[in-house]
Design a protein around this motif. Structure first.
Motif, mmCIF file in Angstrom:
data_model
loop_
_atom_site.group_PDB
_atom_site.id
_atom_site.type_symbol
_atom_site.label_atom_id
_atom_site.label_comp_id
_atom_site.label_asym_id
_atom_site.label_seq_id
_atom_site.Cartn_x
_atom_site.Cartn_y
_atom_site.Cartn_z
ATOM 1 N N HIS A 72 0.842 -1.191 0.000
ATOM 2 C CA HIS A 72 0.000 0.000 0.000
ATOM 3 C C HIS A 72 0.875 1.237 0.000
ATOM 4 O O HIS A 72 1.832 1.316 0.769
ATOM 5 C CB HIS A 72 -0.916 0.023 1.221
ATOM 6 C CG HIS A 72 -1.834 -1.151 1.284
ATOM 7 N ND1 HIS A 72 -2.961 -1.233 0.504
ATOM 8 C CD2 HIS A 72 -1.779 -2.296 1.984
ATOM 9 C CE1 HIS A 72 -3.568 -2.377 0.742
ATOM 10 N NE2 HIS A 72 -2.863 -3.046 1.638
ATOM 11 N N SER A 100 0.445 7.707 2.488
ATOM 12 C CA SER A 100 -0.373 8.861 2.107
ATOM 13 C C SER A 100 0.541 9.978 1.611
ATOM 14 O O SER A 100 1.676 10.122 2.070
ATOM 15 C CB SER A 100 -1.214 9.357 3.285
ATOM 16 O OG SER A 100 -0.448 10.171 4.140
ATOM 17 N N HIS A 143 0.061 12.984 2.183
ATOM 18 C CA HIS A 143 0.166 13.920 3.299
ATOM 19 C C HIS A 143 1.324 13.555 4.228
ATOM 20 O O HIS A 143 1.890 14.418 4.881
ATOM 21 C CB HIS A 143 -1.148 13.974 4.076
ATOM 22 C CG HIS A 143 -2.306 14.415 3.227
ATOM 23 N ND1 HIS A 143 -2.429 15.695 2.754
ATOM 24 C CD2 HIS A 143 -3.358 13.726 2.734
ATOM 25 C CE1 HIS A 143 -3.519 15.788 2.014
ATOM 26 N NE2 HIS A 143 -4.096 14.605 1.978
ATOM 27 N N THR A 144 1.692 12.304 4.294
ATOM 28 C CA THR A 144 2.842 11.854 5.081
ATOM 29 C C THR A 144 4.123 11.968 4.270
ATOM 30 O O THR A 144 5.171 12.344 4.801
ATOM 31 C CB THR A 144 2.654 10.377 5.498
ATOM 32 O OG1 THR A 144 1.439 10.259 6.232
ATOM 33 C CG2 THR A 144 3.804 9.883 6.332
ATOM 34 N N ASN A 177 -0.456 6.020 -9.895
ATOM 35 C CA ASN A 177 -0.310 6.972 -8.795
ATOM 36 C C ASN A 177 1.051 7.659 -8.749
ATOM 37 O O ASN A 177 1.284 8.508 -7.892
ATOM 38 C CB ASN A 177 -0.624 6.320 -7.440
ATOM 39 C CG ASN A 177 0.386 5.281 -6.991
ATOM 40 O OD1 ASN A 177 1.448 5.109 -7.578
ATOM 41 N ND2 ASN A 177 0.058 4.562 -5.941
ATOM 42 N N TYR A 234 3.020 11.337 -6.377
ATOM 43 C CA TYR A 234 4.138 11.175 -5.456
ATOM 44 C C TYR A 234 5.444 11.745 -5.998
ATOM 45 O O TYR A 234 6.345 12.087 -5.233
ATOM 46 C CB TYR A 234 4.347 9.690 -5.137
ATOM 47 C CG TYR A 234 3.270 9.123 -4.268
ATOM 48 C CD1 TYR A 234 3.349 9.206 -2.888
ATOM 49 C CD2 TYR A 234 2.152 8.521 -4.822
ATOM 50 C CE1 TYR A 234 2.350 8.701 -2.084
ATOM 51 C CE2 TYR A 234 1.142 8.008 -4.034
ATOM 52 C CZ TYR A 234 1.246 8.106 -2.666
ATOM 53 O OH TYR A 234 0.254 7.616 -1.863
#
Length: 69
Positions: free
Chosen positions: A2, A5, A7-8, A30, A34
């Motif tokens: 996975h 996030s 945000h992290t 995705n 990132y």
């Protein structure tokens, strides 16, 4: 795996001076969200057909996306 996030990932990247790699959950779908925060990506299951075979088309897609970053 996975993906972490975003945000992290962003504050971790900032704290590391932009030198940060992720090895979980990266896919051609995705990578773009990132990419601004990562210097390295390790990927296997995100471009695999099964446990033992990579999907050549997905690998090429990921490499092409990474090259534009």
């Amino acid at each position: 795996g996975h993906a972490p996030s975003v945000h992290t990932t962003r504050p971790m990247s900032e704290a590391a001076g932009g030198v940060l790699g992720v090895a979980s959950g990266m896919t051609p779908e995705n990578l773009a969200q990132y990419a601004p925060y990562l210097s390295d990506v390790l990927v296997a299951t995100g471009i695999s057909l099964d446990e033992h075979h990579l999907d050549e088309a997905r690998l090429r897609q990921l490499v092409a996306l990474a090259a534009t970053r």
